[in-house]
Structures are given as C-alpha cells and as structure tokens.
Design a protein around this motif. Sequence first.
Motif, PDB file in Angstrom:
ATOM      1  N   SER A 183      85.170 -12.877 -18.047  1.00  0.00           N
ATOM      2  CA  SER A 183      83.416 -12.683 -17.691  1.00  0.00           C
ATOM      3  C   SER A 183      82.921 -12.727 -18.770  1.00  0.00           C
ATOM      4  CB  SER A 183      83.362 -11.734 -16.713  1.00  0.00           C
ATOM      5  OG  SER A 183      81.753 -11.567 -16.574  1.00  0.00           O
ATOM      6  N   VAL A 192      80.698  -8.366 -13.570  1.00  0.00           N
ATOM      7  CA  VAL A 192      82.103  -8.251 -13.472  1.00  0.00           C
ATOM      8  C   VAL A 192      82.967  -7.765 -12.540  1.00  0.00           C
ATOM      9  CG1 VAL A 192      84.019  -6.960 -15.012  1.00  0.00           C
ATOM     10  CG2 VAL A 192      82.197  -7.948 -16.184  1.00  0.00           C
ATOM     11  N   GLU A 195      83.070 -10.569  -9.907  1.00  0.00           N
ATOM     12  CA  GLU A 195      83.859 -11.732 -10.520  1.00  0.00           C
ATOM     13  C   GLU A 195      85.499 -11.284 -10.005  1.00  0.00           C
ATOM     14  OE1 GLU A 195      83.156 -13.371 -14.209  1.00  0.00           O
ATOM     15  OE2 GLU A 195      81.347 -13.550 -14.101  1.00  0.00           O
ATOM     16  N   GLN A 214      84.254  -3.808 -19.902  1.00  0.00           N
ATOM     17  CA  GLN A 214      84.577  -4.545 -18.630  1.00  0.00           C
ATOM     18  C   GLN A 214      85.964  -3.906 -18.026  1.00  0.00           C
ATOM     19  OE1 GLN A 214      85.157  -8.429 -20.129  1.00  0.00           O
ATOM     20  NE2 GLN A 214      83.199  -8.860 -19.805  1.00  0.00           N
TER      21      GLN A 214
END
Length: 280
Positions: A183, A192, A195, A214
């Motif tokens: 990402s 994040v 996704e 992340q």
Amino acid sequence: MSALRTAVSWLFVPASRPERFAKAVGSGAQAVVIDLEDAVSPDGDGKARARAALRDAWPGAAGVPVVVRVNGARTPEHTADLAACRALAPAAVVLPKAESAEQVRAAAEASGVPVLPLIESARGLVRLAEITAGPSCVRLLFGGVDLALDLGVSDDAALDASRADLVRWSAAAGLPAPVDGVSTALRDTAAVTREAARAKGWGFGGKLCVHPAQIPPVHAAFAPGEDEVRWARRVLAVGQDGAAVADGEMIDRPVVERARRIVREAERVGQTERAARAGR
C-alpha cells in the motif's frame, strides 16, 4: 519454511540502510524483506555498496524469517546478488518480475535457498502454471504497482482478475495463500486496513508493507474477527458429520471445513501474539 508459509506481514527495508535491519526484525513484522532492488539506487556503485552493507550487517538468526529481494533475472546485478545470498543463507530470495519456471529454478540453484516469485508483469501472469509447479517456489507475492504499469491500467480494480489468478494457481499447486502487494499510503491506517481486508476477501494470506506503521492494521485485517470465530464455533458444535442446520443456515462439509480453518487461524494468531508478548 513454515514461517514463510504463514507470515501475514512482510516488511521491506533497504539493503543500503543497515542501521534499520535490527529495527525491522523487531518491528512486529512476521517476515522481513531486505531489498537490493527498487530501494537501492542503480547509480554508480550503489548496488555493490548495498551488497557489502548486507553482508556486513546481516541479522543472522533473527526471530523472524529474513529474505532478500534480489535484482531481476534480466539485470546485470542479478548474479552478484544471488552469490551474496548463497554466502548469507537467508530464508528465501524474492525474485522480482518472475516470468518463468526456469528463472525460479536458476535463482534457487544459484542462491542455495527457496524462491518467492514476485508476480508483477503480464508475462509472469500467463506463466503462473509453470512458475507454481516448480519445487523451489515457496509462495507467490503480488507486485500490483509494477503490474499496473506493465498492463497500462490506472484503476486498481483492473488488477482484481490478476489477484484471482494468483489465488487460483496457488491453490492448484498446493501453495499457501499468496501475499498482496504494498500500500503506497504510508501512514493512512484506514487505507491500509481497507486494502488488507479486500486482499483477505480475495483469498490472499498476507500483505507486503513498506512502513512499520502498516503492520498493526494488516494483522488486524487478516485476523479472524470475533463474529467470525463465534460463527465458526457454533458451526463446529452442530455440524461435524453430514448435513445439519444452525441459525437457519445449512451446515455441510464445505461449511464445516471453512469453520475449522477460521478456528485454526484464530488459534494461530493467538499463539503468535502470546509469543510476541513473551519476547518483549
């Protein structure tokens, strides 16, 4: 090898920044990818200096698997990268723009370790059958950013068919669920999370990360939710053999198997979290 098959979060760290190696290992990521490719400038002797830094600061027997992304098979740095890996013996090498079974086989032979093919080109996509069939292939990684460039698309949804291809061929070859691409939203945890949740829904088993921030949202997105686990336990309490009904839902063998997988994953996540807390 088993850790590579189950790792959810994969954190990249540039090989040219050896001072970050220990931080990456201790970041909470379940696998660390030391990068000799995109994260290192191709100008001058940058690649050679990165290999030297990798050798001098190699983390050795870290608490998580450490792999190395080498430069691609069509680049002049490829052979030297694989030779460096043979001396260091990482858990595996990441082969960018993997496009054939022969490239995977040659990388494994030269490095002495298994290979994680990074699929990020149209050629790689159409040769997934042969790439996944080779004994050196551990798990597929998805390079969405480069693949979008190669395909000439700007809408990420245009890559969904490619994601499905990786999931399909991984399952057919008996490989673990593939790992989704990075990402680019470095600190946008909501992006994040979205996704990662989408990747899980597509059948992926993890995600590549480019920043330690992340890692927590990736772990949270891939871990079974409380509602999922409660549902799975109800199913297992009712439908172990044959067909049954729970909460108005027909419970047959595929549903029971899905419930078993959810419970197993929840238990694995719990064990991993307990081990991480014990190591602090």
